[in-house]
Design a protein around this motif. Structure first.
Motif, PDB file in Angstrom:
ATOM      1  N   ASN A 364       0.821  -1.214   0.000  1.00 54.13           N
ATOM      2  CA  ASN A 364       0.000   0.000   0.000  1.00 54.13           C
ATOM      3  C   ASN A 364       0.854   1.263   0.000  1.00 54.13           C
ATOM      4  OD1 ASN A 364      -2.437  -1.298  -0.138  1.00 54.13           O
ATOM      5  ND2 ASN A 364      -2.721  -1.362   2.096  1.00 54.13           N
ATOM      6  N   LYS A 365       2.107   1.100   0.360  1.00 53.44           N
ATOM      7  CA  LYS A 365       3.021   2.241   0.333  1.00 53.44           C
ATOM      8  C   LYS A 365       3.611   2.349  -1.063  1.00 53.44           C
ATOM      9  CE  LYS A 365       4.139   1.759   5.228  1.00 53.44           C
ATOM     10  NZ  LYS A 365       5.207   1.587   6.243  1.00 53.44           N
ATOM     11  N   SER A 366       3.398   3.465  -1.700  1.00 52.16           N
ATOM     12  CA  SER A 366       3.780   3.645  -3.104  1.00 52.16           C
ATOM     13  C   SER A 366       5.264   3.406  -3.333  1.00 52.16           C
ATOM     14  CB  SER A 366       3.395   5.040  -3.573  1.00 52.16           C
ATOM     15  OG  SER A 366       4.025   6.030  -2.752  1.00 52.16           O
ATOM     16  N   VAL A 367       6.085   3.759  -2.337  1.00 53.21           N
ATOM     17  CA  VAL A 367       7.534   3.605  -2.503  1.00 53.21           C
ATOM     18  C   VAL A 367       7.922   2.132  -2.612  1.00 53.21           C
ATOM     19  CG1 VAL A 367       9.787   4.085  -1.470  1.00 53.21           C
ATOM     20  CG2 VAL A 367       7.917   5.741  -1.208  1.00 53.21           C
ATOM     21  N   LEU A 368       7.223   1.278  -1.850  1.00 49.22           N
ATOM     22  CA  LEU A 368       7.582  -0.144  -1.786  1.00 49.22           C
ATOM     23  C   LEU A 368       6.665  -1.041  -2.625  1.00 49.22           C
ATOM     24  CD1 LEU A 368       8.258  -0.361   2.049  1.00 49.22           C
ATOM     25  CD2 LEU A 368       9.942  -0.077   0.238  1.00 49.22           C
ATOM     26  N   LYS A 369       5.758  -0.446  -3.382  1.00 49.30           N
ATOM     27  CA  LYS A 369       4.776  -1.252  -4.095  1.00 49.30           C
ATOM     28  C   LYS A 369       5.427  -2.198  -5.109  1.00 49.30           C
ATOM     29  CE  LYS A 369       0.337  -0.927  -6.440  1.00 49.30           C
ATOM     30  NZ  LYS A 369      -0.750  -0.022  -6.896  1.00 49.30           N
ATOM     31  N   LYS A 370       6.301  -1.651  -5.941  1.00 48.55           N
ATOM     32  CA  LYS A 370       6.952  -2.497  -6.958  1.00 48.55           C
ATOM     33  C   LYS A 370       7.844  -3.553  -6.310  1.00 48.55           C
ATOM     34  CE  LYS A 370       6.931   0.854 -10.739  1.00 48.55           C
ATOM     35  NZ  LYS A 370       7.752   1.619 -11.712  1.00 48.55           N
ATOM     36  N   LEU A 371       8.558  -3.111  -5.287  1.00 49.40           N
ATOM     37  CA  LEU A 371       9.441  -4.050  -4.600  1.00 49.40           C
ATOM     38  C   LEU A 371       8.642  -5.187  -3.961  1.00 49.40           C
ATOM     39  CD1 LEU A 371      12.291  -4.784  -3.659  1.00 49.40           C
ATOM     40  CD2 LEU A 371      11.903  -3.351  -1.625  1.00 49.40           C
ATOM     41  N   SER A 372       7.474  -4.844  -3.409  1.00 46.84           N
ATOM     42  CA  SER A 372       6.648  -5.882  -2.780  1.00 46.84           C
ATOM     43  C   SER A 372       6.170  -6.899  -3.806  1.00 46.84           C
ATOM     44  CB  SER A 372       5.453  -5.239  -2.065  1.00 46.84           C
ATOM     45  OG  SER A 372       4.573  -4.622  -3.005  1.00 46.84           O
ATOM     46  N   TRP A 373       5.837  -6.432  -4.984  1.00 42.90           N
ATOM     47  CA  TRP A 373       5.401  -7.361  -6.029  1.00 42.90           C
ATOM     48  C   TRP A 373       6.557  -8.240  -6.504  1.00 42.90           C
ATOM     49  CZ3 TRP A 373       0.847  -8.976  -7.517  1.00 42.90           C
ATOM     50  CH2 TRP A 373      -0.292  -8.210  -7.216  1.00 42.90           C
ATOM     51  N   VAL A 374       7.725  -7.661  -6.588  1.00 40.45           N
ATOM     52  CA  VAL A 374       8.906  -8.461  -6.974  1.00 40.45           C
ATOM     53  C   VAL A 374       9.186  -9.528  -5.916  1.00 40.45           C
ATOM     54  CG1 VAL A 374      11.409  -8.390  -7.348  1.00 40.45           C
ATOM     55  CG2 VAL A 374       9.941  -6.632  -8.360  1.00 40.45           C
ATOM     56  N   CYS A 375       9.125  -9.106  -4.668  1.00 41.08           N
ATOM     57  CA  CYS A 375       9.373 -10.078  -3.582  1.00 41.08           C
ATOM     58  C   CYS A 375       8.328 -11.188  -3.568  1.00 41.08           C
ATOM     59  CB  CYS A 375       9.385  -9.341  -2.238  1.00 41.08           C
ATOM     60  SG  CYS A 375      10.793  -8.250  -2.013  1.00 41.08           S
ATOM     61  N   LEU A 376       7.064 -10.826  -3.758  1.00 44.45           N
ATOM     62  CA  LEU A 376       6.002 -11.824  -3.776  1.00 44.45           C
ATOM     63  C   LEU A 376       6.205 -12.806  -4.928  1.00 44.45           C
ATOM     64  CD1 LEU A 376       3.319 -12.884  -2.632  1.00 44.45           C
ATOM     65  CD2 LEU A 376       2.139 -11.312  -4.193  1.00 44.45           C
ATOM     66  N   SER A 377       6.564 -12.297  -6.077  1.00 51.16           N
ATOM     67  CA  SER A 377       6.799 -13.161  -7.240  1.00 51.16           C
ATOM     68  C   SER A 377       7.969 -14.110  -6.977  1.00 51.16           C
ATOM     69  CB  SER A 377       7.074 -12.313  -8.484  1.00 51.16           C
ATOM     70  OG  SER A 377       5.977 -11.467  -8.772  1.00 51.16           O
ATOM     71  N   MET A 378       9.031 -13.591  -6.344  1.00 50.16           N
ATOM     72  CA  MET A 378      10.186 -14.431  -6.027  1.00 50.16           C
ATOM     73  C   MET A 378       9.820 -15.532  -5.037  1.00 50.16           C
ATOM     74  SD  MET A 378      12.860 -13.641  -7.751  1.00 50.16           S
ATOM     75  CE  MET A 378      14.101 -14.449  -6.750  1.00 50.16           C
ATOM     76  N   VAL A 379       9.022 -15.176  -4.033  1.00 55.02           N
ATOM     77  CA  VAL A 379       8.601 -16.181  -3.037  1.00 55.02           C
ATOM     78  C   VAL A 379       7.794 -17.283  -3.702  1.00 55.02           C
ATOM     79  CG1 VAL A 379       7.111 -16.574  -1.044  1.00 55.02           C
ATOM     80  CG2 VAL A 379       8.699 -14.651  -1.047  1.00 55.02           C
ATOM     81  N   ILE A 380       6.826 -16.882  -4.536  1.00 58.79           N
ATOM     82  CA  ILE A 380       5.985 -17.883  -5.215  1.00 58.79           C
ATOM     83  C   ILE A 380       6.825 -18.741  -6.139  1.00 58.79           C
ATOM     84  CG2 ILE A 380       4.116 -18.193  -6.873  1.00 58.79           C
ATOM     85  CD1 ILE A 380       2.791 -15.702  -5.710  1.00 58.79           C
ATOM     86  N   PHE A 381       7.743 -18.115  -6.897  1.00 62.68           N
ATOM     87  CA  PHE A 381       8.555 -18.848  -7.865  1.00 62.68           C
ATOM     88  C   PHE A 381       9.495 -19.834  -7.168  1.00 62.68           C
ATOM     89  CE2 PHE A 381      12.411 -19.210 -10.504  1.00 62.68           C
ATOM     90  CZ  PHE A 381      11.835 -19.794 -11.637  1.00 62.68           C
ATOM     91  N   THR A 382      10.201 -19.371  -6.150  1.00 66.11           N
ATOM     92  CA  THR A 382      11.151 -20.256  -5.462  1.00 66.11           C
ATOM     93  C   THR A 382      10.446 -21.388  -4.729  1.00 66.11           C
ATOM     94  OG1 THR A 382      11.141 -18.734  -3.563  1.00 66.11           O
ATOM     95  CG2 THR A 382      12.913 -18.477  -5.200  1.00 66.11           C
ATOM     96  N   HIS A 383       9.313 -21.083  -4.107  1.00 68.14           N
ATOM     97  CA  HIS A 383       8.575 -22.134  -3.404  1.00 68.14           C
ATOM     98  C   HIS A 383       7.947 -23.119  -4.382  1.00 68.14           C
ATOM     99  CE1 HIS A 383       9.231 -19.673   0.105  1.00 68.14           C
ATOM    100  NE2 HIS A 383       8.637 -20.567   0.881  1.00 68.14           N
ATOM    101  N   ALA A 384       7.559 -22.633  -5.564  1.00 62.65           N
ATOM    102  CA  ALA A 384       7.024 -23.539  -6.574  1.00 62.65           C
ATOM    103  C   ALA A 384       8.108 -24.512  -7.046  1.00 62.65           C
ATOM    104  CB  ALA A 384       6.465 -22.747  -7.754  1.00 62.65           C
ATOM    105  N   LEU A 385       9.321 -23.977  -7.274  1.00 66.15           N
ATOM    106  CA  LEU A 385      10.432 -24.845  -7.675  1.00 66.15           C
ATOM    107  C   LEU A 385      10.766 -25.856  -6.575  1.00 66.15           C
ATOM    108  CD1 LEU A 385      12.937 -22.425  -9.480  1.00 66.15           C
ATOM    109  CD2 LEU A 385      11.404 -24.123 -10.500  1.00 66.15           C
ATOM    110  N   LYS A 386      10.745 -25.373  -5.321  1.00 61.77           N
ATOM    111  CA  LYS A 386      11.022 -26.263  -4.202  1.00 61.77           C
ATOM    112  C   LYS A 386       9.978 -27.378  -4.116  1.00 61.77           C
ATOM    113  CE  LYS A 386      12.724 -27.742  -0.274  1.00 61.77           C
ATOM    114  NZ  LYS A 386      14.009 -28.459  -0.237  1.00 61.77           N
ATOM    115  N   THR A 387       8.716 -27.019  -4.315  1.00 60.57           N
ATOM    116  CA  THR A 387       7.633 -28.013  -4.293  1.00 60.57           C
ATOM    117  C   THR A 387       7.805 -29.022  -5.414  1.00 60.57           C
ATOM    118  OG1 THR A 387       6.096 -26.407  -3.348  1.00 60.57           O
ATOM    119  CG2 THR A 387       5.142 -28.336  -4.406  1.00 60.57           C
ATOM    120  N   LEU A 388       8.115 -28.517  -6.605  1.00 62.52           N
ATOM    121  CA  LEU A 388       8.300 -29.410  -7.750  1.00 62.52           C
ATOM    122  C   LEU A 388       9.446 -30.384  -7.495  1.00 62.52           C
ATOM    123  CD1 LEU A 388       6.915 -29.596 -10.567  1.00 62.52           C
ATOM    124  CD2 LEU A 388       8.863 -28.329 -11.475  1.00 62.52           C
TER     125      LEU A 388
END
Length: 900
Positions: A364-388
């Motif tokens: 919700n903080k404009s300064v961290l919005k893009k960074l938060s989306w990048v972090c969320l994508s990284m978490v989902i991607f790495t955990h998906a690879l770990k699950t696979l």
């Protein structure tokens, strides 16, 4: 209710499918084996009502339920998997695509099923508040039902009641802890009455708590007021002294939280020595415990003290994390594991809410919005690879346990289970290394020593096997008078007595010692069914059928629905010469299991040998069912052939015999009886190549030689070939009356009457009471007299009345129809008596003999034909053999895994 966004649903389904697609190639591993493949409750023939009677936690020490049984509705899901696994693999994979989206291990679906009803109960309760704070009873009633269903799936389902209570007080009514405290304080000080909203809340909470209490009472009744018993190998901290027990249990809380936060090192089994005990306050791991409780306390204070949506979200997240975990926390009672990743499934919902809430605050903080989306994508991607990647660990038991050993090498159970996986592949040498390592990691692990003993036995190293079993036996605790033995040790450890007894009873001089071991196991646990079964077999081997019967009857008292037990009891009745009782027990076994292969086969043989024509159709039906179950077993086809011969169905008999020989080229009885069938149906020349094949495999087959000699003399006119057959018989058995007599006939055919006379005199000395030999001797002497020989008879001539002419018949082959048997259903007969039928060799060669009339020749030929017909009744009595590899169905099975 929020609108359903189809795009979001499609995205979630796509991500889940991408993460778990490779789990379709995984098999049943670890707990899946005991929970599904070996679980009797999953068999389609098991009544559904038994799902509510058999529960692993409820009847932990019952020998009949020593296999892992799960919650009733969980078993329904497992049964679905079991049924689909019986169908084509693709059908099963389609089903897996639905369920594997949550957990690759099939047993973990218990948590999945429970969580579905858990969430449904909570969502139903959220609709219980009507306008003006009124109570809507329908959602509450539905909540109670769903809570009960969730509990039937997994005990932690009942904790949703606590979540509903927290929701009602702090979310629906909007109280904070200070406000609630103030309101209650004013009421008790008499300064105000109970607010209407609070009164409504109390009524709803009372209904929820009463229903929960009722569920608890029912659950206690199911477990018969007896908590499950676990050993120190399952949960070492549970049997540790103070403060080790408390320090270790408290440390497990931050450890589980760490697994939620960073699931990098996962292990399928955390029992035994996986987590070293915390025995001192100075252990550095206590800092983790302290930090965890500080953080948890801070979140608790924030969520309970302050109003607002953020605090409410954190409160519900904490409730979802903490309350469902309580049954696995060892807080109220010990559990059978140290850490179990699958119990974190429902708590992970609360953890995900915390993560999502925190991410939302950051994004919700404009300064961290893009960074938060990048972090969320990284978490989902790495955990998906770990699950696979993790899914591939569950491909087989070997890959699963090897991946676990990379995380933890201090768990003897993991070493044992890698050994089991190799043992299942018949790689006993490698398996032994892992089993031995298990004994080094945990020297007092009884199961590990049992595994070493069994592997030594498989390697035919009986001395080392006995030493290992004796070591395991020495680790068993001593019996405490007045205390149940089963309450202090894992039931499968008692198998050490069974396995040791099975090993030493191979030595005939140690049968009594083996029996003592069986009795010792029974004295420790009177409901040890397998001990009665194994002892019954031993007693039968010791020629004590009455005591064996008692053992099997005792086992049947413990389990009357066990088809194998009824089958074994039938075998005992066979030994007791009680065929009718045996048949009743065979029938009982088939009622319980219509596809019981040995019961099908042996009951058919019993019917066949009873001689009752009315039983033949049923015998044929059972044999057909048997070959349907065992299409590669030649015995079934052979016995169908014998039944067809009994019914004079020659073409059908020939077909079945040929099928038996095709499956087993050296099938002794099938080869002989096919030759015999050809012989009695005027196809003697077709019998010769069959007999040649028989004698190639069994050169000492006397009855085959007799039949071959008979055909050579009568059909081929090959007197020399016939002579070789009969001489070979006498080389093997000089006292064989049939071979000796038929050789005498050969001499007669060769016109060597004096030699024939001497031969018959010798034969008569071997069988002085056989009238036909004396009669044939008279024929020879009459021939000698009529031919003008001057020599005197070798011995005084007998009466010459009844002389049938100058042709001496060979004595018929006395082979008896036999069939290899899978068990000792019928003992080999010692009856050496044989029916005597006369079979003439060829036509009359002396046309000038005045004593021979056409009528007499026709009469003798008629006797020859009658003799051929009688041959088919002979083969059944002798030469009963046992088919290799098939024996009693219920030899004790040594445990295939340790402490699963």
């Amino acid at each position: 209710m929020a609108d359903i966004n189809l795009k979001e649903i499609a995205l979630i389904v796509g991500v889940v499918t991408a993460c778990y697609w490779n789990s379709l190639f995984c098999g049943f591993v670890f707990d899946d084996v005991s929970a599904i493949l070996d679980n009797k409750d999953l068999h389609p023939s098991t009544p559904l009502k038994t799902l509510f009677q058999n529960d692993f936690w409820g009847t932990p020490m019952s020998e009949e339920r020593s296999h892992k049984s799960y919650r009733p509705l969980t078993v329904l899901t497992f049964r679905l998997n079991y049924l689909f696994s019986e169908l084509k693999p693709m059908s099963y994979h389609l089903l897996n695509m639905i369920f594997h989206a949550v957990v690759t291990g099939v047993v973990g679906r218990a948590e999945l099923l429970s969580s579905i009803f858990f969430l449904a109960a909570f969502l139903s309760y959220t609709k219980s508040k009507g306008p003006d704070n009124s109570i809507v009873w329908t959602p509450i009633a539905l909540t109670v039902v769903l809570v009960a269903v969730a509990t039937l799936c997994k005990e932690q389902g009942i904790t949703v009641v606590g979540i509903c209570c927290v929701y009602e007080v702090f979310i629906a009514q909007g109280y904070t802890l200070p406000l609630l405290w103030t309101t209650v304080g004013q009421f008790f000080r008499g300064k105000s009455s109970i607010p209407f909203s609070m009164l409504q809340t109390l009524i709803k909470l009372i209904v929820l708590m009463f229903s929960t209490l009722l569920l608890v009472v029912i659950r206690v009744q199911v477990i018969q007021s007896q908590l499950p018993v676990f050993t120190r190998f399952d949960n070492p901290a549970a049997v540790s002294p103070t403060p080790t027990r408390q320090l270790t249990f408290n440390y497990l809380l931050p450890l589980n939280a760490w697994l939620l936060l960073n699931p990098s090192e996962l292990c399928c089994d955390w029992t035994m020595g996986t987590i070293p005990l915390i025995e001192s306050f100075l252990d550095i791991r206590n800092l983790a415990t302290f930090t965890f409780f500080c953080f948890l306390g801070a979140l608790g204070v924030f969520s309970l003290r302050y109003p607002g949506d953020s605090s409410k979200t954190v409160l519900m997240a904490l409730c979802l994390m903490a309350l469902p975990f309580i049954p696995a926390s060892n807080l109220f009672f010990p559990v059978g594991f140290v850490v179990a990743e699958r119990v974190l499934y429902v708590p992970s919902m609360g953890f995900c809410i915390l993560v999502a809430h925190g991410w939302q605050k950051i994004s919700n903080k404009s300064v961290l919005k893009k960074l938060s989306w990048v972090c969320l994508s990284m978490v989902i991607f790495t955990h998906a690879l770990k699950t696979l990647h993790r899914n591939w660990d569950w491909e087989s038991e070997y890959t699963l346990f090897m991946s676990a050993l990379k995380v933890n090498k201090n768990n003897a159970k993991l070493w044992n289970n890698v050994g089991h996986a190799l043992e299942n592949e018949k790689n006993f040498e490698r398996a032994l290394k892992y089993f031995l390592q298990a004994t080094h990691v945990q020297p007092d692990d009884i199961g590990a020593h049992m595994n070493v003993g069994r592997t030594y036995k498989n390697l035919n190293r009986t001395k080392e096997a006995e030493e290992s079993y004796m070591m395991a036996k020495s680790l068993m605790p001593q019996i405490i008078p007045g205390k149940k033995y089963a309450a202090r040790i894992a039931p499968n450890h008692l198998n050490v007595y069974i396995n040791l007894a099975n090993l030493i009873r191979a030595n005939e001089s140690r049968l009594e010692e083996a029996d003592q071991l069986y009795r010792q196991a029974i004295s420790m646990r009177p409901d040890f069914k397998q001990a009665y079964i194994s002892r019954g077999e031993l007693l039968l081997k010791m020629n004590k059928p009455l005591k064996a019967k008692e053992a099997y009857l005792k086992a049947l008292e413990l389990d009357r629905n066990n088809a194998d037990l009824w089958y074994n009891l039938a075998i005992v009745h066979i030994e007791l010469k009680e065929p009718n009782e045996a048949l009743k027990n065979f029938n009982r076994a088939l009622e319980l299991n219509p596809k019981h292969k040995l019961a099908l086969f042996n009951s058919a043989i019993l019917m066949q040998e009873s001689g009752e024509v009315k039983l033949r159709p049923e015998a044929r039906k059972r044999l057909l069912s048997y070959i349907n179950e065992e299409p590669q077993d030649a015995n079934g086809y052979f016995n169908l052939g014998m039944l067809a011969m009994d019914d004079k169905k020659d073409s059908e008999a020939e077909m079945w015999m040929k099928k038996a020989i095709k499956l087993q080229a050296d099938f002794r009885s099938a080869l002989f009886n096919l030759a015999l069938l050809y012989s009695q149906t005027a196809k003697e020349l077709m019998a010769l190549p069959i007999l040649e094949e028989l004698l190639r495999h069994y050169p000492d087959h006397i009855k085959g030689l007799i039949l071959k000699g008979d055909i050579l003399m009568n059909q081929k006119k090959d007197i020399l070939g016939a002579k070789k057959c009969f001489e070979k018989i006498l080389e093997m058995d000089p006292s064989n009356v049939q071979g000796k007599h038929n050789l005498c006939v050969v001499y007669f055919e060769e016109k060597d009457l004096l030699k024939a006379e001497r031969c018959l005199v010798e034969t008569l000395a071997l069988a002085p009471h056989e009238e036909y030999i004396q009669r044939h001797l008279n024929i020879v002497r009459d021939k000698i007299s009529s031919s003008g020989f001057a020599e005197q008879p070798v011995s005084p001539a007998g009466k010459t009345s009844g002389v049938e002419g100058d042709k001496i018949p060979t004595e018929n082959v006395k082979e008896v129809r036999s069939e290899p048997r899978p068990t000792q259903i019928i003992k080999p007969s010692d009856n050496k008596s044989q029916s005597k039928s006369n079979k003439l060799l060829g036509k009359n060669t002396d046309k000038e003999t005045p004593h021979k009339t056409t009528k007499e020749i026709k009469e003798i030929e008629k006797k020859r034909v009658a003799a051929l017909k009688r041959l088919e009744e002979i083969e059944r009595i002798l030469n009963v053999t046992t088919a290799p590899g098939m024996n009693w169905i219920k030899d004790v099975q040594e445990p295939e895994r340790t402490l699963n």
